[in-house]
Design a protein around this motif. Structure first.
Motif, PDB file in Angstrom:
ATOM      1  N   LYS A 148       0.819  -1.217   0.000  1.00  0.00           N
ATOM      2  CA  LYS A 148       0.000   0.000   0.000  1.00  0.00           C
ATOM      3  C   LYS A 148       0.853   1.268   0.000  1.00  0.00           C
ATOM      4  CE  LYS A 148      -3.997  -2.116   2.262  1.00  0.00           C
ATOM      5  NZ  LYS A 148      -4.858  -2.129   3.472  1.00  0.00           N
ATOM      6  N   VAL A 149       2.100   1.173   0.471  1.00  0.00           N
ATOM      7  CA  VAL A 149       2.969   2.352   0.456  1.00  0.00           C
ATOM      8  C   VAL A 149       4.009   2.260  -0.670  1.00  0.00           C
ATOM      9  CG1 VAL A 149       2.669   2.841   2.898  1.00  0.00           C
ATOM     10  CG2 VAL A 149       4.543   1.334   2.191  1.00  0.00           C
ATOM     11  N   MET A 150       3.926   1.201  -1.455  1.00  0.00           N
ATOM     12  CA  MET A 150       4.841   1.015  -2.580  1.00  0.00           C
ATOM     13  C   MET A 150       4.133   1.176  -3.925  1.00  0.00           C
ATOM     14  SD  MET A 150       8.062   0.277  -1.685  1.00  0.00           S
ATOM     15  CE  MET A 150       8.704  -0.671  -3.059  1.00  0.00           C
ATOM     16  N   LYS A 151       3.086   0.401  -4.145  1.00  0.00           N
ATOM     17  CA  LYS A 151       2.463   0.326  -5.466  1.00  0.00           C
ATOM     18  C   LYS A 151       1.896   1.650  -5.978  1.00  0.00           C
ATOM     19  CE  LYS A 151       1.449  -4.621  -5.651  1.00  0.00           C
ATOM     20  NZ  LYS A 151       0.400  -5.656  -5.781  1.00  0.00           N
ATOM     21  N   PRO A 152       1.245   2.459  -5.134  1.00  0.00           N
ATOM     22  CA  PRO A 152       0.713   3.717  -5.675  1.00  0.00           C
ATOM     23  C   PRO A 152       1.791   4.624  -6.255  1.00  0.00           C
ATOM     24  CG  PRO A 152      -0.335   3.209  -3.587  1.00  0.00           C
ATOM     25  CD  PRO A 152       0.804   2.243  -3.742  1.00  0.00           C
ATOM     26  N   ILE A 153       2.954   4.661  -5.638  1.00  0.00           N
ATOM     27  CA  ILE A 153       4.039   5.498  -6.152  1.00  0.00           C
ATOM     28  C   ILE A 153       4.594   4.910  -7.441  1.00  0.00           C
ATOM     29  CG2 ILE A 153       6.323   6.459  -5.671  1.00  0.00           C
ATOM     30  CD1 ILE A 153       4.006   7.626  -3.989  1.00  0.00           C
ATOM     31  N   LEU A 154       4.726   3.594  -7.496  1.00  0.00           N
ATOM     32  CA  LEU A 154       5.222   2.951  -8.714  1.00  0.00           C
ATOM     33  C   LEU A 154       4.235   3.136  -9.868  1.00  0.00           C
ATOM     34  CD1 LEU A 154       6.715  -0.331  -7.228  1.00  0.00           C
ATOM     35  CD2 LEU A 154       7.838   1.859  -7.648  1.00  0.00           C
ATOM     36  N   GLU A 155       2.952   3.106  -9.549  1.00  0.00           N
ATOM     37  CA  GLU A 155       1.936   3.353 -10.580  1.00  0.00           C
ATOM     38  C   GLU A 155       2.034   4.782 -11.092  1.00  0.00           C
ATOM     39  OE1 GLU A 155      -1.650   2.351  -8.573  1.00  0.00           O
ATOM     40  OE2 GLU A 155      -1.300   0.181  -8.668  1.00  0.00           O
ATOM     41  N   ASP A 156       2.302   5.721 -10.182  1.00  0.00           N
ATOM     42  CA  ASP A 156       2.458   7.116 -10.582  1.00  0.00           C
ATOM     43  C   ASP A 156       3.673   7.272 -11.497  1.00  0.00           C
ATOM     44  OD1 ASP A 156       1.775  10.147  -9.878  1.00  0.00           O
ATOM     45  OD2 ASP A 156       3.954   9.924  -9.790  1.00  0.00           O
ATOM     46  N   ALA A 157       4.781   6.594 -11.143  1.00  0.00           N
ATOM     47  CA  ALA A 157       5.989   6.646 -11.971  1.00  0.00           C
ATOM     48  C   ALA A 157       5.709   6.104 -13.367  1.00  0.00           C
ATOM     49  CB  ALA A 157       7.111   5.849 -11.303  1.00  0.00           C
ATOM     50  N   LYS A 158       4.968   5.018 -13.418  1.00  0.00           N
ATOM     51  CA  LYS A 158       4.639   4.404 -14.704  1.00  0.00           C
ATOM     52  C   LYS A 158       3.771   5.334 -15.543  1.00  0.00           C
ATOM     53  CE  LYS A 158       5.217   0.340 -16.788  1.00  0.00           C
ATOM     54  NZ  LYS A 158       6.519  -0.361 -16.920  1.00  0.00           N
ATOM     55  N   GLU A 159       2.788   5.944 -14.910  1.00  0.00           N
ATOM     56  CA  GLU A 159       1.884   6.837 -15.627  1.00  0.00           C
ATOM     57  C   GLU A 159       2.618   8.055 -16.183  1.00  0.00           C
ATOM     58  OE1 GLU A 159      -1.208   7.847 -12.935  1.00  0.00           O
ATOM     59  OE2 GLU A 159      -2.087   5.831 -12.903  1.00  0.00           O
ATOM     60  N   ARG A 160       3.579   8.560 -15.450  1.00  0.00           N
ATOM     61  CA  ARG A 160       4.304   9.758 -15.881  1.00  0.00           C
ATOM     62  C   ARG A 160       5.541   9.430 -16.723  1.00  0.00           C
ATOM     63  NH1 ARG A 160       5.124  14.209 -11.269  1.00  0.00           N
ATOM     64  NH2 ARG A 160       5.007  12.610  -9.670  1.00  0.00           N
ATOM     65  N   GLY A 161       5.831   8.135 -16.866  1.00  0.00           N
ATOM     66  CA  GLY A 161       6.966   7.735 -17.682  1.00  0.00           C
ATOM     67  C   GLY A 161       8.308   8.092 -17.075  1.00  0.00           C
ATOM     68  N   ILE A 162       8.399   8.006 -15.741  1.00  0.00           N
ATOM     69  CA  ILE A 162       9.657   8.303 -15.057  1.00  0.00           C
ATOM     70  C   ILE A 162      10.060   7.114 -14.187  1.00  0.00           C
ATOM     71  CG2 ILE A 162       9.255  10.791 -15.035  1.00  0.00           C
ATOM     72  CD1 ILE A 162       8.331  10.547 -12.156  1.00  0.00           C
ATOM     73  N   PRO A 163      11.346   7.010 -13.842  1.00  0.00           N
ATOM     74  CA  PRO A 163      11.792   5.884 -13.021  1.00  0.00           C
ATOM     75  C   PRO A 163      11.592   6.111 -11.528  1.00  0.00           C
ATOM     76  CG  PRO A 163      13.669   7.066 -13.970  1.00  0.00           C
ATOM     77  CD  PRO A 163      12.432   7.810 -14.349  1.00  0.00           C
ATOM     78  N   ALA A 164      11.816   5.057 -10.778  1.00  0.00           N
ATOM     79  CA  ALA A 164      11.890   5.107  -9.317  1.00  0.00           C
ATOM     80  C   ALA A 164      13.142   4.337  -8.927  1.00  0.00           C
ATOM     81  CB  ALA A 164      10.654   4.487  -8.676  1.00  0.00           C
ATOM     82  N   ALA A 165      13.844   4.809  -7.909  1.00  0.00           N
ATOM     83  CA  ALA A 165      15.116   4.187  -7.528  1.00  0.00           C
ATOM     84  C   ALA A 165      15.186   3.955  -6.024  1.00  0.00           C
ATOM     85  CB  ALA A 165      16.287   5.060  -7.976  1.00  0.00           C
ATOM     86  N   LEU A 166      16.034   3.015  -5.636  1.00  0.00           N
ATOM     87  CA  LEU A 166      16.255   2.716  -4.224  1.00  0.00           C
ATOM     88  C   LEU A 166      17.611   2.062  -4.040  1.00  0.00           C
ATOM     89  CD1 LEU A 166      15.890  -0.623  -3.797  1.00  0.00           C
ATOM     90  CD2 LEU A 166      13.498  -0.033  -4.158  1.00  0.00           C
ATOM     91  N   GLU A 167      18.054   2.044  -2.786  1.00  0.00           N
ATOM     92  CA  GLU A 167      19.269   1.331  -2.410  1.00  0.00           C
ATOM     93  C   GLU A 167      18.870   0.149  -1.532  1.00  0.00           C
ATOM     94  OE1 GLU A 167      19.737   5.475  -3.306  1.00  0.00           O
ATOM     95  OE2 GLU A 167      19.030   4.754  -1.342  1.00  0.00           O
ATOM     96  N   CYS A 168      19.177  -1.051  -1.983  1.00  0.00           N
ATOM     97  CA  CYS A 168      18.768  -2.270  -1.287  1.00  0.00           C
ATOM     98  C   CYS A 168      19.920  -2.776  -0.420  1.00  0.00           C
ATOM     99  CB  CYS A 168      18.355  -3.320  -2.306  1.00  0.00           C
ATOM    100  SG  CYS A 168      17.926  -4.906  -1.582  1.00  0.00           S
ATOM    101  N   ILE A 169      19.616  -3.147   0.835  1.00  0.00           N
ATOM    102  CA  ILE A 169      20.687  -3.488   1.770  1.00  0.00           C
ATOM    103  C   ILE A 169      20.714  -4.954   2.207  1.00  0.00           C
ATOM    104  CG2 ILE A 169      20.842  -1.134   2.625  1.00  0.00           C
ATOM    105  CD1 ILE A 169      19.225  -1.988   5.061  1.00  0.00           C
ATOM    106  N   ASP A 170      19.841  -5.791   1.660  1.00  0.00           N
ATOM    107  CA  ASP A 170      19.989  -7.228   1.942  1.00  0.00           C
ATOM    108  C   ASP A 170      19.320  -8.069   0.857  1.00  0.00           C
ATOM    109  OD1 ASP A 170      17.220  -8.073   2.744  1.00  0.00           O
ATOM    110  OD2 ASP A 170      17.566  -6.719   4.421  1.00  0.00           O
ATOM    111  N   GLU A 171      19.723  -9.312   0.795  1.00  0.00           N
ATOM    112  CA  GLU A 171      19.308 -10.204  -0.289  1.00  0.00           C
ATOM    113  C   GLU A 171      17.807 -10.446  -0.294  1.00  0.00           C
ATOM    114  OE1 GLU A 171      19.189 -12.604  -3.519  1.00  0.00           O
ATOM    115  OE2 GLU A 171      20.920 -11.449  -2.837  1.00  0.00           O
ATOM    116  N   ARG A 172      17.225 -10.655   0.868  1.00  0.00           N
ATOM    117  CA  ARG A 172      15.789 -10.906   0.949  1.00  0.00           C
ATOM    118  C   ARG A 172      15.009  -9.709   0.411  1.00  0.00           C
ATOM    119  NH1 ARG A 172      11.377 -13.337  -0.047  1.00  0.00           N
ATOM    120  NH2 ARG A 172       9.685 -13.026   1.455  1.00  0.00           N
TER     121      ARG A 172
END
Length: 227
Positions: A148-172
């Motif tokens: 619920k705190v991830m998908k709406p932002i990713l949907e917004d990025a997709k709609e506007r044609g822009i990326p989203a980025a993050l730094e991942c700190i573990d394998e899981r």
């Protein structure tokens, strides 16, 4: 993103008419920092950059970080009565460096994160969403709260044609982010030569592996890595 698509910070605090968002925007940095600091505490990267502090100290440090980024137009999303929280910086704003003094592995990792942002977005003037922190409340059994705190932002990025980025700190976490559609574009080594894969001091150690991941990104020069 055109000038017409540029949004003010007030825009994000107002749901469009007829829309019931899955999340709520919060300004409670103490609560958000407590959830994130508690969830991150056992993580080996977190232990390394905080120099194996106590849980209480860890929570306090994350509360300070959350307060700082929220003062600089980073949005704090929470779902299901703080079952999950996520800090997202909108594409209209650059990520502001921490006001607290950084040192050691923390300073090195932040420099690496900035280098990646420069490499993929900033040098090309590409706007992008940035996920600073996301965590599930360790005391909550509510399912789907993170989505619920991830998908709406990713949907917004997709709609506007822009990326989203993050730094991942573990394998899981990397596997979970892949499930959301993120791909690895850079592998970062922290503490190489001084700590082992568990973040423990070890001369000649392999260090900890981190991943810079991007969603909705298609560039001829930069391709995702096979990890």
């Amino acid at each position: 993103m055109t000038q017409e698509e540029t949004r003010s910070i007030e825009y994000y605090y107002k749901a469009p008419p007829g829309v019931n968002p899955q999340y709520t925007l919060s300004q409670d940095w103490r609560k958000a920092g407590e959830i994130i600091g508690t969830a991150f505490y056992p993580n080996k990267f977190n232990q390394l950059i905080t120099e194996h502090c106590s849980l209480e100290e860890n929570v306090k440090e994350y509360q300070e970080r959350v307060e700082h980024v929220m003062q600089n137009n980073t949005l704090c999303l929470q779902s299901d009565d703080y079952s999950a929280v996520a800090l997202w910086t909108p594409p209209e704003w650059r990520i502001v460096p921490y006001s607290i003094d950084l040192h050691g592995h923390f300073e090195f990792s932040e420099d690496e994160f900035k280098r990646c942002a420069e490499k993929f977005f900033v040098s090309y003037g590409i706007p992008y969403w940035h996920l600073t922190l996301v965590a599930k409340n360790v005391n909550s059994n509510t399912k789907g709260s993170v989505s619920k705190v991830m998908k709406p932002i990713l949907e917004d990025a997709k709609e506007r044609g822009i990326p989203a980025a993050l730094e991942c700190i573990d394998e899981r976490a990397r596997q979970i982010y892949e499930h959301y559609g993120f791909k690895t574009y850079e592998i970062i080594k922290i503490g190489e030569g001084s700590v082992n894969s568990l973040g423990e001091e070890q001369e000649g150690g392999e260090g900890l592996t981190l991943w810079y991941m991007i969603y909705n990104y298609d560039d001829k020069e930069h391709k995702p890595l096979d990890v």
